[in-house]
Write a protein that holds these residues in place. Structure first.
Motif, PDB file in Angstrom:
ATOM      1  N   ASN A 143      -0.196  46.724  -4.588  1.00 41.02           N
ATOM      2  CA  ASN A 143      -0.226  45.469  -5.342  1.00 41.02           C
ATOM      3  C   ASN A 143       0.898  45.419  -6.368  1.00 41.02           C
ATOM      4  O   ASN A 143       1.541  44.385  -6.568  1.00 41.02           O
ATOM      5  CB  ASN A 143      -1.588  45.329  -6.033  1.00 41.02           C
ATOM      6  N   ARG A 144       1.159  46.552  -7.025  1.00 44.09           N
ATOM      7  CA  ARG A 144       2.211  46.608  -8.043  1.00 44.09           C
ATOM      8  C   ARG A 144       3.599  46.389  -7.423  1.00 44.09           C
ATOM      9  O   ARG A 144       4.403  45.612  -7.935  1.00 44.09           O
ATOM     10  CB  ARG A 144       2.179  47.952  -8.762  1.00 44.09           C
ATOM     11  N   THR A 145       3.887  47.086  -6.330  1.00 43.11           N
ATOM     12  CA  THR A 145       5.216  46.953  -5.744  1.00 43.11           C
ATOM     13  C   THR A 145       5.416  45.578  -5.113  1.00 43.11           C
ATOM     14  O   THR A 145       6.515  45.018  -5.180  1.00 43.11           O
ATOM     15  CB  THR A 145       5.476  48.066  -4.713  1.00 43.11           C
ATOM     16  N   ASN A 146       4.357  45.028  -4.518  1.00 43.22           N
ATOM     17  CA  ASN A 146       4.465  43.655  -4.008  1.00 43.22           C
ATOM     18  C   ASN A 146       4.749  42.681  -5.149  1.00 43.22           C
ATOM     19  O   ASN A 146       5.567  41.765  -5.004  1.00 43.22           O
ATOM     20  CB  ASN A 146       3.171  43.254  -3.292  1.00 43.22           C
ATOM     21  N   TRP A 147       4.087  42.876  -6.284  1.00 41.68           N
ATOM     22  CA  TRP A 147       4.317  41.997  -7.434  1.00 41.68           C
ATOM     23  C   TRP A 147       5.761  42.109  -7.931  1.00 41.68           C
ATOM     24  O   TRP A 147       6.389  41.098  -8.257  1.00 41.68           O
ATOM     25  CB  TRP A 147       3.334  42.343  -8.555  1.00 41.68           C
ATOM     26  N   LEU A 148       6.289  43.314  -7.973  1.00 43.54           N
ATOM     27  CA  LEU A 148       7.674  43.498  -8.413  1.00 43.54           C
ATOM     28  C   LEU A 148       8.646  42.753  -7.494  1.00 43.54           C
ATOM     29  O   LEU A 148       9.586  42.104  -7.962  1.00 43.54           O
ATOM     30  CB  LEU A 148       8.020  44.981  -8.464  1.00 43.54           C
ATOM     31  N   ASN A 177      -7.677  57.145  -1.999  1.00 43.26           N
ATOM     32  CA  ASN A 177      -8.250  56.629  -0.753  1.00 43.26           C
ATOM     33  C   ASN A 177      -7.491  55.383  -0.312  1.00 43.26           C
ATOM     34  O   ASN A 177      -6.926  54.651  -1.140  1.00 43.26           O
ATOM     35  CB  ASN A 177      -9.748  56.335  -0.915  1.00 43.26           C
ATOM     36  N   ALA A 178      -7.494  55.157   0.965  1.00 40.41           N
ATOM     37  CA  ALA A 178      -6.688  54.088   1.550  1.00 40.41           C
ATOM     38  C   ALA A 178      -7.160  52.701   1.154  1.00 40.41           C
ATOM     39  O   ALA A 178      -6.411  51.725   1.278  1.00 40.41           O
ATOM     40  CB  ALA A 178      -6.674  54.224   3.072  1.00 40.41           C
ATOM     41  N   SER A 179      -8.383  52.578   0.682  1.00 41.99           N
ATOM     42  CA  SER A 179      -8.903  51.257   0.295  1.00 41.99           C
ATOM     43  C   SER A 179      -8.413  50.816  -1.087  1.00 41.99           C
ATOM     44  O   SER A 179      -8.589  49.665  -1.466  1.00 41.99           O
ATOM     45  CB  SER A 179     -10.431  51.257   0.327  1.00 41.99           C
ATOM     46  N   ASP A 180      -7.824  51.735  -1.832  1.00 40.81           N
ATOM     47  CA  ASP A 180      -7.302  51.409  -3.158  1.00 40.81           C
ATOM     48  C   ASP A 180      -5.913  50.799  -2.981  1.00 40.81           C
ATOM     49  O   ASP A 180      -4.976  51.482  -2.558  1.00 40.81           O
ATOM     50  CB  ASP A 180      -7.224  52.670  -4.014  1.00 40.81           C
ATOM     51  N   THR A 181      -5.776  49.529  -3.290  1.00 42.67           N
ATOM     52  CA  THR A 181      -4.515  48.811  -3.052  1.00 42.67           C
ATOM     53  C   THR A 181      -3.705  48.586  -4.323  1.00 42.67           C
ATOM     54  O   THR A 181      -2.752  47.816  -4.322  1.00 42.67           O
ATOM     55  CB  THR A 181      -4.796  47.448  -2.394  1.00 42.67           C
ATOM     56  N   ARG A 182      -4.062  49.274  -5.410  1.00 50.15           N
ATOM     57  CA  ARG A 182      -3.383  49.006  -6.683  1.00 50.15           C
ATOM     58  C   ARG A 182      -1.899  49.342  -6.640  1.00 50.15           C
ATOM     59  O   ARG A 182      -1.058  48.612  -7.188  1.00 50.15           O
ATOM     60  CB  ARG A 182      -4.062  49.788  -7.809  1.00 50.15           C
ATOM     61  N   PHE A 183      -1.532  50.455  -6.015  1.00 56.50           N
ATOM     62  CA  PHE A 183      -0.130  50.863  -5.932  1.00 56.50           C
ATOM     63  C   PHE A 183       0.665  49.805  -5.154  1.00 56.50           C
ATOM     64  O   PHE A 183       1.718  49.324  -5.602  1.00 56.50           O
ATOM     65  CB  PHE A 183      -0.058  52.230  -5.259  1.00 56.50           C
ATOM     66  N   ASN A 219       3.715  54.136   1.900  1.00 56.58           N
ATOM     67  CA  ASN A 219       3.500  52.751   2.299  1.00 56.58           C
ATOM     68  C   ASN A 219       3.596  51.807   1.110  1.00 56.58           C
ATOM     69  O   ASN A 219       4.066  50.676   1.245  1.00 56.58           O
ATOM     70  CB  ASN A 219       2.137  52.608   2.980  1.00 56.58           C
ATOM     71  N   ALA A 220       3.157  52.278  -0.062  1.00 59.85           N
ATOM     72  CA  ALA A 220       3.208  51.433  -1.251  1.00 59.85           C
ATOM     73  C   ALA A 220       4.639  51.158  -1.702  1.00 59.85           C
ATOM     74  O   ALA A 220       4.903  50.132  -2.331  1.00 59.85           O
ATOM     75  CB  ALA A 220       2.418  52.077  -2.386  1.00 59.85           C
ATOM     76  N   MET A 221       5.565  52.046  -1.388  1.00 59.30           N
ATOM     77  CA  MET A 221       6.959  51.838  -1.785  1.00 59.30           C
ATOM     78  C   MET A 221       7.747  51.021  -0.773  1.00 59.30           C
ATOM     79  O   MET A 221       8.885  50.619  -1.049  1.00 59.30           O
ATOM     80  CB  MET A 221       7.656  53.181  -2.004  1.00 59.30           C
ATOM     81  N   ARG A 222       7.165  50.732   0.387  1.00 56.86           N
ATOM     82  CA  ARG A 222       7.912  50.000   1.419  1.00 56.86           C
ATOM     83  C   ARG A 222       8.361  48.606   0.982  1.00 56.86           C
ATOM     84  O   ARG A 222       9.465  48.175   1.342  1.00 56.86           O
ATOM     85  CB  ARG A 222       7.094  49.919   2.704  1.00 56.86           C
ATOM     86  N   PHE A 256      -0.778  56.682 -18.547  1.00 59.56           N
ATOM     87  CA  PHE A 256      -1.966  55.881 -18.266  1.00 59.56           C
ATOM     88  C   PHE A 256      -3.057  56.615 -17.480  1.00 59.56           C
ATOM     89  O   PHE A 256      -4.203  56.648 -17.895  1.00 59.56           O
ATOM     90  CB  PHE A 256      -1.591  54.550 -17.597  1.00 59.56           C
ATOM     91  N   HIS A 257      -2.772  57.197 -16.310  1.00 57.67           N
ATOM     92  CA  HIS A 257      -3.832  57.797 -15.486  1.00 57.67           C
ATOM     93  C   HIS A 257      -4.990  56.815 -15.318  1.00 57.67           C
ATOM     94  O   HIS A 257      -6.164  57.171 -15.478  1.00 57.67           O
ATOM     95  CB  HIS A 257      -4.346  59.099 -16.113  1.00 57.67           C
ATOM     96  N   SER A 258      -4.658  55.577 -14.979  1.00 57.25           N
ATOM     97  CA  SER A 258      -5.675  54.530 -14.924  1.00 57.25           C
ATOM     98  C   SER A 258      -6.562  54.661 -13.692  1.00 57.25           C
ATOM     99  O   SER A 258      -6.084  54.934 -12.583  1.00 57.25           O
ATOM    100  CB  SER A 258      -5.009  53.152 -14.916  1.00 57.25           C
ATOM    101  N   ASN A 259      -7.861  54.436 -13.900  1.00 51.93           N
ATOM    102  CA  ASN A 259      -8.812  54.393 -12.792  1.00 51.93           C
ATOM    103  C   ASN A 259      -9.158  52.970 -12.377  1.00 51.93           C
ATOM    104  O   ASN A 259      -9.931  52.769 -11.446  1.00 51.93           O
ATOM    105  CB  ASN A 259     -10.099  55.129 -13.182  1.00 51.93           C
ATOM    106  N   SER A 260      -8.593  51.972 -13.078  1.00 55.29           N
ATOM    107  CA  SER A 260      -9.027  50.597 -12.831  1.00 55.29           C
ATOM    108  C   SER A 260      -7.903  49.589 -12.616  1.00 55.29           C
ATOM    109  O   SER A 260      -8.110  48.568 -11.963  1.00 55.29           O
ATOM    110  CB  SER A 260      -9.887  50.109 -14.005  1.00 55.29           C
ATOM    111  N   THR A 261      -6.721  49.854 -13.135  1.00 59.36           N
ATOM    112  CA  THR A 261      -5.657  48.870 -12.992  1.00 59.36           C
ATOM    113  C   THR A 261      -4.332  49.559 -12.686  1.00 59.36           C
ATOM    114  O   THR A 261      -4.318  50.765 -12.368  1.00 59.36           O
ATOM    115  CB  THR A 261      -5.572  47.964 -14.244  1.00 59.36           C
TER     116      THR A 261
END
Length: 441
Positions: A175-180, A167-173, A214-217, A394-399
């Motif tokens: 967040n990871r690329t921005n952190w990198l 879902n679009a509200s999940d920003t984890r992906f 969008n997460a890879m941008r 991982f298949h993480s649901n939280s992080t």
């Protein structure tokens, strides 16, 4: 086969496909343009900076000391083109380019001290008439004495991100690329890859692909080269809910990656040098330089076709001075053992090991996902080289974990750890360090 297993907890010749520039141009231009190279030897980027007016100039950053050396060709029109060179905003001299075909090396100005320098090259004697047009084309700029090589760098491996795109509200992906990107300098991050299952399943509106794209941008906008392996969930074999889309056609649909290739292309990856199939990133390789040596990232389809494995063999054999990183979705399992099943593909991970991975002295690393959580193993190839394989699923649901790999080519060492920026979590149980990794130079 000798294996040491750690338990997981639940530029070179082009071979096949379409050739692409090995790296982006080193120049930014004002008034001119970056165009395909026409002189020899061909620059690593395959391009040169074309300047055709006295207001046009090219700028780059180079490290080292001594005089500035530039490589260029020119179009003679009642005389050869001349360029003025400035270093750190100060004009150091001019040189005239006297060949239309060979990027000869032209030293300019007096020696400058060691350091990182901004070099500007400006066209200064533009001329044109009805018969000809005087222009200049800059292939490279470097310092007479290269700077000290930074031997330590890192690359990142994304795990299966399929739980992060529902879902679009999940920003984890994202967040990871921005952190990198934010930590690019601290990590000296040179490349990003993924072990597959970028999405979970395709839908008519391709919403999950949109989230992943969008997460890879941030990675693309930062001009960090990357390459994503494809998992079974990235193909049309997997339907809504994660089950088989059409059980009678699963093997056929495993090779239908049309949607993935619509959202992720070689131009976005930036450093793709060759492909097994034109227009598809399923089996492709990218090259980059880091730590003073050459690297080749080879992404292979899941349970690859024999023809794809044979193509990969040709790629590795044709690039013996590159340190090869193989990325494929399924290779080792949660216990660190090489998987034996071909699933609903054509060849098994054991086949890949026997027919590719263990056969070439320059294969250094293998990364995979698909099963388990995380783990690693070390194998010895037929040439006596060590091969370091890592799992991060991982298949993480939280992080949002990411595997970071730091290589020190001077120390001939590897250090890897897994970190999740979403909740500042370190998975220290998977920290590993190795020495004597056998970097190819």
């Amino acid at each position: 086969m000798a294996a040491a297993v750690t338990l997981a907890v639940a530029g070179a010749p082009f071979v096949g496909g379409t050739a692409h520039a090995a790296e982006p141009s080193q120049f930014s231009v004002v008034g001119g343009a970056i165009r395909p190279a026409t002189g020899t030897p061909v620059p690593a980027s395959g391009t040169h900076a074309s300047l055709w007016s006295n207001s046009h100039y090219a700028t780059t950053s180079v490290n080292g000391s001594g005089r500035v050396l530039i490589g260029a060709i020119g179009d003679n029109c009642q005389g050869w083109p001349t360029v003025r060179v400035s270093v750190d905003g100060v004009s150091v001299g001019q040189t005239t380019i006297v060949s239309a075909t060979s990027y000869g090396t032209y030293p300019v100005g007096a020696a400058v001290d060691a350091g990182q320098h901004t070099v500007q090259i400006q066209f200064v004697n533009d001329f044109r008439d009805d018969a000809c047009d005087r222009n200049v084309h800059i292939a490279y700029a470097r310092m007479e004495t290269a700077g000290v090589t930074d031997t330590k760098f890192s690359f990142a491996v994304l795990p299966d991100t399929q739980q992060e795109v529902l879902n679009a509200s999940d920003t984890r992906f994202l967040n990871r690329t921005n952190w990198l990107v934010q930590n690019r300098s601290a990590l000296d991050l040179r490349f990003v890859t993924s072990s597959g299952d970028v999405v979970n399943w395709d839908t008519p509106d391709h919403a999950q692909y949109g989230i992943a794209r969008n997460a890879m941008r941030p990675i693309e906008n930062a001009a960090i080269p990357y390459a994503l392996a494809l998992g079974n969930h990235d193909t049309q074999a997997t339907g809504p809910g994660g089950s088989a889309r059409d059980p009678a056609r699963t093997r056929e649909l495993l090779r239908d990656t049309t949607v993935f290739n619509r959202y992720f292309t070689v131009s976005q990856y930036r450093a793709v040098t060759g492909q097994f199939e034109a227009g598809k990133v399923d089996n492709s390789y990218s090259t980059f330089e880091a730590g003073g040596v050459r690297w080749l990232v080879l992404t292979l389809e899941l349970w690859p076709r024999v023809a794809a494995v044979n193509w990969a063999r040709n790629v590795v054999a044709a690039n013996p001075r590159h340190n090869v990183i193989v990325v494929t979705h399924d290779y080792i399992d949660g216990n660190g053992a090489i998987e034996q099943s071909a699933g609903y593909g054509e060849t098994s991970p054991q086949y890949l090991f026997d027919n590719l991975v263990k056969r070439y002295a320059n294969i250094r690393f293998v990364f995979s996902g698909h099963t388990g959580i995380a783990g690693n193993r070390v194998d010895t190839g037929v040439n006596g080289n060590k091969i370091y394989s890592f799992l991060q699923t991982f298949h993480s649901n939280s992080t949002n974990p990411v595997r970071l790999v730091e290589v020190d080519t001077a120390a001939n060492s590897l250090r890897t750890w897994i970190y999740a920026p979403h909740d500042n979590r370190s998975f220290t149980e998977y920290d590993r360090s190795f020495t004597g990794i056998g970097v190819v130079r």
